[in-house]
Design a protein around this motif. Sequence first.
Motif, short mmCIF file in Angstrom:
data_model
loop_
_atom_site.label_atom_id
_atom_site.label_comp_id
_atom_site.label_asym_id
_atom_site.label_seq_id
_atom_site.Cartn_x
_atom_site.Cartn_y
_atom_site.Cartn_z
N GLN A 1 -16.03 59.85 18.53
CA GLN A 1 -16.46 60.16 17.16
C GLN A 1 -15.23 60.10 16.26
O GLN A 1 -14.30 60.88 16.40
CB GLN A 1 -17.09 61.56 17.09
CG GLN A 1 -17.56 61.92 15.68
CD GLN A 1 -18.33 63.23 15.64
OE1 GLN A 1 -19.06 63.55 16.59
NE2 GLN A 1 -18.18 63.99 14.57
N HIS A 2 -15.25 59.16 15.33
CA HIS A 2 -14.11 58.96 14.43
C HIS A 2 -14.39 59.66 13.11
O HIS A 2 -14.86 59.05 12.15
CB HIS A 2 -13.88 57.46 14.24
CG HIS A 2 -12.63 57.12 13.48
ND1 HIS A 2 -11.48 57.87 13.55
CD2 HIS A 2 -12.34 56.07 12.64
CE1 HIS A 2 -10.54 57.32 12.80
NE2 HIS A 2 -11.05 56.24 12.23
N GLY A 3 -14.13 60.96 13.08
CA GLY A 3 -14.38 61.74 11.88
C GLY A 3 -15.86 61.92 11.62
O GLY A 3 -16.68 61.98 12.54
N TYR A 4 -16.21 62.00 10.35
CA TYR A 4 -17.62 62.14 9.95
C TYR A 4 -17.99 61.04 8.96
O TYR A 4 -18.68 60.08 9.30
CB TYR A 4 -17.86 63.52 9.35
CG TYR A 4 -19.21 63.71 8.71
CD1 TYR A 4 -20.36 63.18 9.29
CD2 TYR A 4 -19.35 64.43 7.52
CE1 TYR A 4 -21.61 63.35 8.69
CE2 TYR A 4 -20.59 64.61 6.93
CZ TYR A 4 -21.71 64.07 7.51
OH TYR A 4 -22.95 64.22 6.92
N ARG A 5 -17.43 61.09 7.73
CA ARG A 5 -17.72 60.06 6.73
C ARG A 5 -16.48 59.23 6.38
O ARG A 5 -16.55 58.35 5.54
CB ARG A 5 -18.30 60.70 5.47
CG ARG A 5 -19.51 61.60 5.73
CD ARG A 5 -20.20 61.98 4.45
NE ARG A 5 -20.97 60.84 3.94
CZ ARG A 5 -21.45 60.77 2.71
NH1 ARG A 5 -21.20 61.76 1.84
NH2 ARG A 5 -22.13 59.72 2.32
N HIS A 6 -15.36 59.56 6.98
CA HIS A 6 -14.09 58.86 6.76
C HIS A 6 -13.64 58.94 5.29
O HIS A 6 -13.11 57.99 4.73
CB HIS A 6 -14.17 57.40 7.20
CG HIS A 6 -12.85 56.83 7.64
ND1 HIS A 6 -11.90 56.38 6.75
CD2 HIS A 6 -12.33 56.63 8.87
CE1 HIS A 6 -10.85 55.92 7.41
NE2 HIS A 6 -11.07 56.08 8.70
N LEU A 7 -13.85 60.10 4.70
CA LEU A 7 -13.40 60.34 3.33
C LEU A 7 -12.33 61.43 3.35
O LEU A 7 -12.58 62.53 3.84
CB LEU A 7 -14.56 60.79 2.44
CG LEU A 7 -15.63 59.74 2.11
CD1 LEU A 7 -16.73 60.37 1.26
CD2 LEU A 7 -15.02 58.54 1.40
N TYR A 8 -11.17 61.13 2.79
CA TYR A 8 -10.09 62.12 2.75
C TYR A 8 -10.36 63.11 1.62
O TYR A 8 -10.52 62.71 0.47
CB TYR A 8 -8.75 61.42 2.56
CG TYR A 8 -8.39 60.50 3.70
CD1 TYR A 8 -8.23 61.00 4.99
CD2 TYR A 8 -8.22 59.13 3.50
CE1 TYR A 8 -7.91 60.16 6.05
CE2 TYR A 8 -7.88 58.29 4.56
CZ TYR A 8 -7.74 58.81 5.83
OH TYR A 8 -7.42 57.98 6.88
N GLU A 9 -10.36 64.39 1.95
CA GLU A 9 -10.67 65.43 0.97
C GLU A 9 -9.48 66.30 0.63
O GLU A 9 -9.50 67.02 -0.37
CB GLU A 9 -11.81 66.31 1.49
CG GLU A 9 -13.14 65.58 1.65
CD GLU A 9 -14.26 66.52 2.03
OE1 GLU A 9 -14.16 67.73 1.74
OE2 GLU A 9 -15.25 66.05 2.63
N THR A 10 -8.46 66.29 1.46
CA THR A 10 -7.28 67.13 1.20
C THR A 10 -6.01 66.28 1.33
O THR A 10 -6.06 65.13 1.79
CB THR A 10 -7.18 68.29 2.21
OG1 THR A 10 -6.69 67.79 3.47
CG2 THR A 10 -8.52 68.96 2.41
N LYS A 11 -4.90 66.86 0.91
CA LYS A 11 -3.59 66.22 1.08
C LYS A 11 -2.78 66.91 2.17
O LYS A 11 -1.56 66.85 2.21
CB LYS A 11 -2.83 66.25 -0.25
CG LYS A 11 -3.48 65.39 -1.33
CD LYS A 11 -2.65 65.35 -2.60
CE LYS A 11 -3.31 64.45 -3.64
NZ LYS A 11 -2.53 64.40 -4.90
N ASP A 12 -3.50 67.54 3.08
CA ASP A 12 -2.88 68.26 4.20
C ASP A 12 -2.57 67.25 5.31
O ASP A 12 -3.44 66.48 5.72
CB ASP A 12 -3.85 69.33 4.70
CG ASP A 12 -3.19 70.35 5.60
OD1 ASP A 12 -2.44 69.94 6.51
OD2 ASP A 12 -3.41 71.55 5.41
N SER A 13 -1.34 67.26 5.81
CA SER A 13 -0.95 66.31 6.85
C SER A 13 -1.24 66.81 8.25
O SER A 13 -0.97 66.12 9.24
CB SER A 13 0.54 65.97 6.72
OG SER A 13 1.32 67.14 6.86
N GLY A 14 -1.79 68.01 8.37
CA GLY A 14 -2.22 68.50 9.67
C GLY A 14 -1.09 68.81 10.63
O GLY A 14 0.06 68.96 10.24
#
Length: 289
Positions: A73-86
Amino acid sequence: MTNVCTFRLDDITPDMDWDKFYRVKAIFDKYKIRPLLGVVPDNADGNLKCGEYHEDFWEYMASLERSGWSIAQHGYRHLYETKDSGMLGIKKASEFAGLSYEAQFEKLKSGREILQKYGLNATIFMAPGHTYDKNTLKALRKLNFTCVSDGYAKIPYFTKGLLFVPCRSSRPKISGGVDTICLHCNELHESDYRELENFLERHSGQIIPFSELLEQLWYPGKTLKIRLQEKRCLAMHRVRKYVAEDEVLQMYLQDTFDENASRKKRKRIRALPKLLFGRKNYKNRASDR
């Protein structure tokens, strides 16, 4: 198990560039190699919409899984919502990192339900942009995921109740230890197909299916040694990225290149003062291009 690799193909969607996918699949089929496929459950990223929408996409993915290809599973919708680098700090944009546990859980659950609806029971996860945080991992465990395709160590390891299989390379190469080579079919060019086929021909004995990695039982927990190893690999990744994006350094490397390793080393040492004290000249040259 040392000096082996596996492959993963990211951004698999019903409207990807199918010509490129079929071409790269034909190369893998020729060498009887079945990569891990990163399927986006509900793609909303316009950058990934590169071809005609295939209505039989889900049936086709299920048939590939039955024939030995692994599905993630590659994410959900592949839309970046934050600028957090994890946790890895590779990309300052995320679909998950920085969001609350509840928000991440709902997105992962929705994506998982879509895959299950079409007969794909993927327990492997890969985050868009390699960005995830502790809440992501907590939600993955709750949803019974078992493996994350990510990390910069040289061997797979267990932490937070999940198996992490390293993914350090974006080009075909043997990096030492165990590695996953990450390819984006939509972005491949003519030279990439030649590079891939040459690599498979030379190193077919060192390429294993992702499923074989999951069958091993010897993986350790994330020890201090592995943590330090991952930090070193991430530091080298950042250095290489900085060099690749710096025009002055690229010109310095081009000016001092030599196919003979010892001559190249001498050239680069002699040219260091010019690089350190004549950076303005390099910048002027770059701007004239």
